[in-house]
Design an enzyme around this catalytic site. Structure first.
Site, PDB file in Angstrom:
ATOM      1  N   GLU A  76       1.303  -1.362   0.254  1.00  0.00           N
ATOM      2  CA  GLU A  76       0.189  -0.052   0.147  1.00  0.00           C
ATOM      3  C   GLU A  76       0.715   1.321   0.020  1.00  0.00           C
ATOM      4  OE1 GLU A  76      -1.797  -2.971  -0.193  1.00  0.00           O
ATOM      5  OE2 GLU A  76      -1.112  -3.048   2.287  1.00  0.00           O
ATOM      6  N   ASN A  96      -0.786  -7.568  -4.156  1.00  0.00           N
ATOM      7  CA  ASN A  96      -1.732  -6.347  -4.919  1.00  0.00           C
ATOM      8  C   ASN A  96      -0.443  -5.892  -5.425  1.00  0.00           C
ATOM      9  OD1 ASN A  96      -1.667  -5.774  -1.920  1.00  0.00           O
ATOM     10  ND2 ASN A  96      -1.821  -3.673  -3.486  1.00  0.00           N
ATOM     11  N   ASP A 120      -7.650  -6.143  -4.711  1.00  0.00           N
ATOM     12  CA  ASP A 120      -6.549  -6.120  -4.153  1.00  0.00           C
ATOM     13  C   ASP A 120      -6.812  -7.365  -2.862  1.00  0.00           C
ATOM     14  OD1 ASP A 120      -4.675  -5.575  -1.385  1.00  0.00           O
ATOM     15  OD2 ASP A 120      -6.027  -5.706  -0.261  1.00  0.00           O
TER      16      ASP A 120
END
Length: 601
Positions: free
Chosen positions: A194, A282, A324
């Site tokens: 992220e 991801n 995700d």
């Protein structure tokens, strides 16, 4: 120029790994064969989370009672579980990543290690300050700190033997995974999908901390340790070479440099094949329009040669991820019959809601079926191409930025996150802790700044509609047929690692804080409310002829981030705060190991 010619140019990090001058293999494989120990996080190298101990069984489990408890002194999410070797338990905590050596005789602390870490690493950790546990080998304890420091400690004294940095928190890199020891290698990964980090796995010498090899998830073939002519993948109903620049061709421009594919999950190893298995996370960002293409090799199962790191085969589960659905969940290695044929199988319960049965030697795709019937983002997996058939209504890419795609199942948490499943060779079934949660997902344009969140999406989460009203199920799965055998509903997601035993008992924990025992048919035999919600993994061991069951409680992790970090806005915690808002009615922060045993006769 051939791969083997190019290999010579980047041989330095591989030559040492393949050299015969290294020390002998670690003792952990032998230790893990003795069920009195729990010498690895999964109990064994095959990630089955199964114990041959059977003093506690389906007939007497109802009599379990607390034997002793231990507080870590930390009030954040407690994932993973303790190691037990001989008469000593080794226990970890979330940040600041304390390590305790505890005497099983009298529960006294033999030694304690508390590293000095810069607290500025905390805001860079995506989904709580968790740590998934320690590794042991040859008289050493290995800790992967949040700030990316990998440390070796003397298992007898707690003294530091060596430490090395595996990443850089200033650019968003942290580490939450447990290190893994296989043969003579210490493996670790990286977190930060992220934050636009570039995922990789690396092997170190457990005696010195020296880097042996490093393999990235994205980028040039040489960086990924991929041989374009020999690394295979499933395509058109058969295995075929990935070909040159397989990753670079699947990204636009230099986006692969921020490509994610992090490696914070669980690893397994087959000593006969000398292959290590793990998954990548991801791609970055969560706005799929900003990264056209399949984004290889994020969301991928890797099979790598342990000595060299070179990939034997790869399989991408969610090309061009739009939801995700990290692919980091455990790879469980089982020898089993699939469609009547004996196979060296790998079974993987992916975040995307599909359970995959692969041939772990060849990489062939054998079975791919939904393990929660509410999964709707894809209708099925095309078995010839190996690709999911995406339902347009739930495609956040087709719907586009600044459009809220509603009713997607599962949520970004996945039908299962990292909480590991268990396999019982007695029943031939897998026991799987699951999430029963859906979401709304609205991507938006975002620019990259090193060390800052690089998400680009707003999420809301809620229980799966038109179901039992809860947010989780604990299921038994037939990986040969690709079918649920039984399902036990739970009020919240089951975020605890499962344990199955030769005593015909399966254990797991709940977010409210219950540890539960069920029999092989799913019938509940016993439960006990621990001091806080359970996101740790249940383990078992034997000491002086008595079997014990242990589990860490301490609410947190992604599902419990609202409680752990004091967040209240529904879309905070990447959508989890609103979804799990009712947890506050059932549990509170904590950090306790609770140990159970049968009463003395």
């Amino acid at each position: 120029m051939s791969f083997h010619t190019r290999l010579i140019r980047w041989w330095p990090c591989l030559a040492l790994a393949a050299s015969p001058v290294f020390a002998a293999d670690s003792d952990v494989a032998q230790l893990s064969k003795d069920p009195k120990n729990w010498a690895m996080q999964a109990g064994s190298m095959n990630n089955q989370r199964y114990s041959e101990l059977k003093q506690i069984n389906s007939k007497n489990a109802r009599n379990l009672q607390v034997a002793w408890t231990f507080s870590t002194g930390v009030l954040r999410g407690h994932e993973g579980g303790p190691l037990v070797i001989g008469d000593t338990m080794y226990l970890h905590s979330p940040f600041p990543n304390k390590v305790f050596a505890i005497s099983l005789e009298d529960q006294s602390i033999r030694w304690k290690y508390e590293p000095k870490q810069d607290p500025t690493v905390i805001p860079v950790m995506c989904c709580d300050t968790v740590n998934r546990g320690l590794a042991y080998a040859n008289g050493k304890i290995f800790l992967q700190q949040a700030d990316t420091t990998l440390v070796a400690l003397d298992a007898r004294t707690g003294a530091e033997l060596w430490k090395t940095k595996v990443g850089d928190p200033k650019i968003g890199e942290t580490t939450t995974n447990a290190p893994h020891i296989f043969k003579d290698k210490l493996l670790t990964g990286i977190s930060g999908g992220e934050f636009g980090v570039r995922g990789r796995i690396a092997a170190y010498d457990p005696n010195t901390g020296k880097l042996l090899w490093k393999a990235f998830s994205t980028g040039p073939d040489k960086d990924m340790l991929i041989d374009p002519s020999r690394t295979m993948t499933w395509t058109d109903g058969k295995m075929a070479p990935v070909g040159p620049d397989s990753s670079l061709k699947s990204w636009q421009g230099d986006q692969w440099k921020l490509g994610g594919g992090t490696t914070w999950g669980w690893y397994s190893y087959d000593p006969q094949l000398n292959l290590v298995y793990y998954g990548s996370g991801n791609p970055s960002t969560w706005n799929p329009r900003q990264r056209p293409g399949d984004n290889k090799w994020s969301m991928t199962i890797f099979a790598r040669d342990l000595d060299t790191g070179v990939a034997k085969w790869v399989y991408q589960m969610t090309p061009h991820d739009e939801w995700d659905y990290d692919g980091v969940n455990e790879m469980i290695l089982v020898d089993m019959k699939v469609k009547g044929q004996p196979r060296k199988a790998l079974v993987h319960f992916d975040r995307n809601g599909f359970a995959y049965t692969m041939d772990r030697q060849s990489g062939e795709l054998l079975v791919a079926e939904k393990y929660d019937p509410v999964v709707n983002w894809a209708s099925h997996i095309d078995m010839k191409s190996g690709r999911p058939v995406v339902v347009a209504k739930y495609s956040t890419d087709k719907n586009g930025p600044d459009v809220n795609s509603k009713g997607i199942c599962p949520s970004a948490l996945g039908t299962k996150d990292q909480q590991p499943a268990s396999y019982s060779p007695k029943t031939g079934l897998f026991y799987v802790p699951t999430n029963h949660v859906c979401m709304d997902y609205e991507p938006f344009q975002i620019e990259y700044t090193a060390g800052q969140p690089y998400v680009g999406s707003t999420l809301s989460m809620y229980p799966a509609p038109n179901s039992h009203g809860g947010m989780g199920n604990f299921i038994a799965w037939d990986a040969s047929a690709g079918k649920i055998v039984w399902s036990k509903p739970e009020k919240f997601s089951v975020w605890s690692g499962a344990l199955s035993t030769a005593g015909d008992v399966v254990f797991y924990g709940t977010l409210e804080g219950y540890i539960k025992a069920v029999d092989n048919s799913g019938k509940e035999l016993w439960k006990f409310k621990t001091p806080s919600g359970i996101i740790g993994n249940v383990t078992t061991w034997e000491y002086k002829g008595k079997q014990y069951i242990g589990v860490l409680s301490g609410i947190g992790g992604w599902a419990g981030i609202g409680l752990a970090a004091g967040l209240t806005k529904g879309t905070e915690g990447l959508g989890a705060v609103g979804g799990y808002k009712d947890l506050v009615k059932y549990t509170e922060l904590g950090g306790v190991l609770t140990v159970f045993a049968l009463p003395d006769r």
